[in-house]
Motif scaffolding. Structure first.
Motif, mmCIF file in Angstrom:
data_model
loop_
_atom_site.group_PDB
_atom_site.id
_atom_site.type_symbol
_atom_site.label_atom_id
_atom_site.label_comp_id
_atom_site.label_asym_id
_atom_site.label_seq_id
_atom_site.Cartn_x
_atom_site.Cartn_y
_atom_site.Cartn_z
ATOM 1 N N ILE A 13 16.427 -16.099 84.073
ATOM 2 C CA ILE A 13 17.098 -17.324 84.505
ATOM 3 C C ILE A 13 18.595 -17.102 84.710
ATOM 4 N N GLY A 14 19.192 -16.225 83.917
ATOM 5 C CA GLY A 14 20.625 -15.951 84.061
ATOM 6 C C GLY A 14 20.957 -15.323 85.400
ATOM 7 N N GLU A 15 20.175 -14.331 85.809
ATOM 8 C CA GLU A 15 20.461 -13.691 87.086
ATOM 9 C C GLU A 15 20.133 -14.609 88.264
ATOM 10 N N VAL A 16 19.147 -15.474 88.092
ATOM 11 C CA VAL A 16 18.821 -16.440 89.147
ATOM 12 C C VAL A 16 19.968 -17.444 89.304
ATOM 13 N N ALA A 17 20.434 -17.974 88.183
ATOM 14 C CA ALA A 17 21.527 -18.947 88.225
ATOM 15 C C ALA A 17 22.780 -18.319 88.837
ATOM 16 N N GLY A 21 24.766 -19.377 92.124
ATOM 17 C CA GLY A 21 26.075 -19.952 91.823
ATOM 18 C C GLY A 21 25.988 -21.291 91.113
ATOM 19 N N VAL A 22 24.976 -21.446 90.263
ATOM 20 C CA VAL A 22 24.785 -22.692 89.516
ATOM 21 C C VAL A 22 24.586 -22.366 88.040
ATOM 22 N N ASN A 23 24.594 -23.388 87.202
ATOM 23 C CA ASN A 23 24.333 -23.210 85.774
ATOM 24 C C ASN A 23 22.840 -23.051 85.519
ATOM 25 N N ARG A 28 16.789 -25.041 85.013
ATOM 26 C CA ARG A 28 15.793 -25.632 84.103
ATOM 27 C C ARG A 28 15.470 -27.071 84.509
ATOM 28 N N PHE A 29 16.491 -27.825 84.906
ATOM 29 C CA PHE A 29 16.287 -29.208 85.337
ATOM 30 C C PHE A 29 15.395 -29.258 86.575
ATOM 31 N N TRP A 30 15.700 -28.407 87.553
ATOM 32 C CA TRP A 30 14.874 -28.379 88.763
ATOM 33 C C TRP A 30 13.440 -27.967 88.438
ATOM 34 N N GLU A 31 13.280 -27.077 87.475
ATOM 35 C CA GLU A 31 11.929 -26.672 87.079
ATOM 36 C C GLU A 31 11.134 -27.875 86.590
ATOM 37 N N LYS A 32 11.778 -28.762 85.832
ATOM 38 C CA LYS A 32 11.101 -29.968 85.334
ATOM 39 C C LYS A 32 10.842 -30.965 86.458
ATOM 40 N N GLU A 33 11.773 -31.059 87.390
ATOM 41 C CA GLU A 33 11.680 -32.059 88.458
ATOM 42 C C GLU A 33 10.725 -31.667 89.584
#
Length: 109
Positions: A13-17, A21-23, A28-33
């Motif tokens: 998740i760190g390298e994806v974020a 260029g996002v936190n 994680r929020f998008w994963e839930k949504e």
């Protein structure tokens, strides 16, 4: 949007974020949504994103951040026009990647 990630089976998740260029909290929020995102989790609960997840994240990022969709609007768009919209987005993404590669080649001439 060009995402510079090495070719791998799984991404943390760190390298994806960082690539987007996002936190990490937004990922994680998008994963839930968005139920289109289904990263695998290891025994510790760390998320491992597949190249398919990255493609879907790029599309969500495009809808929400670049085109200004609300989350509900993006969800509706994904449900109603998922296949066609994803195909069009993939074509545009590939063309943008080719453009970037060609510009890099041009710089080295």
């Amino acid at each position: 949007m060009y995402i510079d990630l090495p070719v791998k089976r799984y991404y943390g998740i760190g390298e994806v974020a960082k690539a987007f260029g996002v936190n990490t909290s937004l990922i994680r929020f998008w994963e839930k949504e968005f139920d289109i995102l289904k990263p695998k989790k290891n025994a510790k609960g760390n998320r491992k994103f597949t190249p398919e997840d990255i493609k879907n994240l790029k599309f969500i990022f495009h809808l929400v951040k670049e085109r200004g969709f609300t989350l509900e609007g993006a969800k509706t768009h994904l449900k109603e026009e998922k296949k066609e919209a994803l195909n069009n987005f993939e074509i545009v993404s590939k063309l943008e990647d080719i453009k970037i590669q060609l510009l890099k080649i041009k710089e080295h001439l």
